[in-house]
Motif scaffolding. Structure first.
Motif, PDB file in Angstrom:
ATOM      1  N   GLU A 212       0.829  -1.203   0.000  1.00 46.87           N
ATOM      2  CA  GLU A 212       0.000   0.000   0.000  1.00 46.87           C
ATOM      3  C   GLU A 212       0.867   1.258   0.000  1.00 46.87           C
ATOM      4  OE1 GLU A 212      -3.263   2.516  -0.053  1.00 46.87           O
ATOM      5  OE2 GLU A 212      -3.144   0.353  -0.482  1.00 46.87           O
ATOM      6  N   ASN A 213       1.984   1.217   0.703  1.00 46.12           N
ATOM      7  CA  ASN A 213       2.909   2.352   0.686  1.00 46.12           C
ATOM      8  C   ASN A 213       3.473   2.566  -0.713  1.00 46.12           C
ATOM      9  OD1 ASN A 213       2.602   2.863   3.431  1.00 46.12           O
ATOM     10  ND2 ASN A 213       4.324   1.555   4.021  1.00 46.12           N
ATOM     11  N   PHE A 214       3.812   1.474  -1.400  1.00 47.40           N
ATOM     12  CA  PHE A 214       4.273   1.584  -2.785  1.00 47.40           C
ATOM     13  C   PHE A 214       3.166   2.171  -3.669  1.00 47.40           C
ATOM     14  CE2 PHE A 214       7.374  -2.242  -2.294  1.00 47.40           C
ATOM     15  CZ  PHE A 214       8.331  -1.404  -1.748  1.00 47.40           C
ATOM     16  N   ARG A 215       1.947   1.699  -3.448  1.00 48.36           N
ATOM     17  CA  ARG A 215       0.819   2.167  -4.256  1.00 48.36           C
ATOM     18  C   ARG A 215       0.656   3.684  -4.155  1.00 48.36           C
ATOM     19  NH1 ARG A 215      -4.616   3.366  -4.596  1.00 48.36           N
ATOM     20  NH2 ARG A 215      -4.731   3.794  -2.366  1.00 48.36           N
ATOM     21  N   LEU A 216       0.748   4.195  -2.938  1.00 47.34           N
ATOM     22  CA  LEU A 216       0.582   5.626  -2.734  1.00 47.34           C
ATOM     23  C   LEU A 216       1.675   6.419  -3.439  1.00 47.34           C
ATOM     24  CD1 LEU A 216      -0.450   5.639   1.041  1.00 47.34           C
ATOM     25  CD2 LEU A 216      -1.930   5.962  -0.959  1.00 47.34           C
ATOM     26  N   LEU A 217       2.888   5.882  -3.462  1.00 44.33           N
ATOM     27  CA  LEU A 217       3.983   6.550  -4.163  1.00 44.33           C
ATOM     28  C   LEU A 217       3.718   6.624  -5.665  1.00 44.33           C
ATOM     29  CD1 LEU A 217       7.073   4.912  -2.405  1.00 44.33           C
ATOM     30  CD2 LEU A 217       6.270   7.263  -2.112  1.00 44.33           C
ATOM     31  N   LEU A 218       3.113   5.578  -6.210  1.00 43.93           N
ATOM     32  CA  LEU A 218       2.899   5.482  -7.654  1.00 43.93           C
ATOM     33  C   LEU A 218       1.749   6.347  -8.143  1.00 43.93           C
ATOM     34  CD1 LEU A 218       3.416   1.645  -7.941  1.00 43.93           C
ATOM     35  CD2 LEU A 218       4.865   3.369  -9.019  1.00 43.93           C
ATOM     36  N   LEU A 219       0.835   6.711  -7.255  1.00 49.57           N
ATOM     37  CA  LEU A 219      -0.322   7.503  -7.661  1.00 49.57           C
ATOM     38  C   LEU A 219       0.054   8.894  -8.157  1.00 49.57           C
ATOM     39  CD1 LEU A 219      -2.951   6.527  -4.942  1.00 49.57           C
ATOM     40  CD2 LEU A 219      -3.046   6.020  -7.398  1.00 49.57           C
ATOM     41  N   ASP A 220       1.274   9.324  -7.891  1.00 47.67           N
ATOM     42  CA  ASP A 220       1.728  10.615  -8.402  1.00 47.67           C
ATOM     43  C   ASP A 220       1.935  10.579  -9.911  1.00 47.67           C
ATOM     44  OD1 ASP A 220       1.728  11.833  -5.926  1.00 47.67           O
ATOM     45  OD2 ASP A 220       3.831  11.344  -5.512  1.00 47.67           O
TER      46      ASP A 220
END
Length: 230
Positions: A212-220
């Motif tokens: 989920e932490n990776f996911r949030l980074l990728l949303l940019d």
């Protein structure tokens, strides 16, 4: 001749938003150590072959149940008769999804141009700097990128996806993948899982929280980012 080595007659997972069947072809030009279909990759000649007549008969009987058919592997685009298979499935009224490693951009573009594929799921093995390490072979990354750039044009509906293992994918790799795929329609992080047909060993997965932490980074950089497998 196309040899089908596996046939999942009903799946709610392989084709997003559709009830589908999945066909598994043998042979692959990659040797990803965490591959869970190792037998299809390394020794497809030893795997049983399902007669095409049986497959088409089953699809015909399930025409009112199934929306689509996934063509997976192995690497399906290695087979020059893939368009023939996709055409037969289309003629039966099914949508076609292709799973590919993206190493044959010409085949992907041909299928899209001829209207023989409705959805493409392309595996992104890793950041460019670690691509060969993760694919397990020397390769021409420009061909992989050609498929990426073609899909990003939106000619056919698509997703990118990465099976994430601790030993192969760091935070920096995930960020680099995000920069590479910036502007893409959708991308999925898939949790690594053990399999009795794996090519290699010694890998472990991330937790849901870490993914989920990776996911949030990728949303940019990517519109839609999802997590699968946990």
């Amino acid at each position: 001749m196309i040899r089908i080595h596996g046939f999942n007659r009903l799946t709610l997972l392989d084709y997003p938003g559709k009830v589908a069947g999945t066909l598994f072809l043998g042979h692959c030009n990659f040797r990803c150590p965490y591959c869970h279909n190792g037998n299809l990759v390394l020794h497809p000649e030893l795997e049983p072959v399902i007669p095409m007549e049986e497959i088409m008969g089953t699809l015909k009987k399930r025409a009112n149940i199934l929306d689509g058919v996934c063509i997976s592997g192995g690497e399906p685009t290695l087979n020059p008769r893939l368009p023939e298979l996709a055409a037969r499935i289309h003629q039966m009224g099914f949508a076609v999804k292709l799973d590919t490693n993206g190493s044959n951009p010409e085949m992907v573009e041909r299928l899209a141009a001829d209207g023989l594929v409705n959805y493409v799921a392309m595996d992104i093995k890793n950041s460019p700097r670690r691509y060969e390490e993760t694919a397990g072979v020397a390769l021409d990354l420009t061909r992989i990128d050609d498929t990426v750039q073609f899909l990003k044009k939106g000619t056919v509906d698509y997703e990118f996806r990465t099976t994430v293992a601790r030993e192969l994918h760091s935070k920096e790799d995930i960020l680099e993948i995000g920069r590479w795929l910036a502007g893409s329609r959708r991308y999925f992080l898939q949790a690594y899982r053990e399999s009795d047909q794996m090519i290699g060993s010694g890998f472990s997965g991330y937790s849901r929280e870490q993914l989920e932490n990776f996911r949030l980074l990728l949303l940019d950089s990517i519109d839609e980012v999802g997590i699968r497998g946990v």
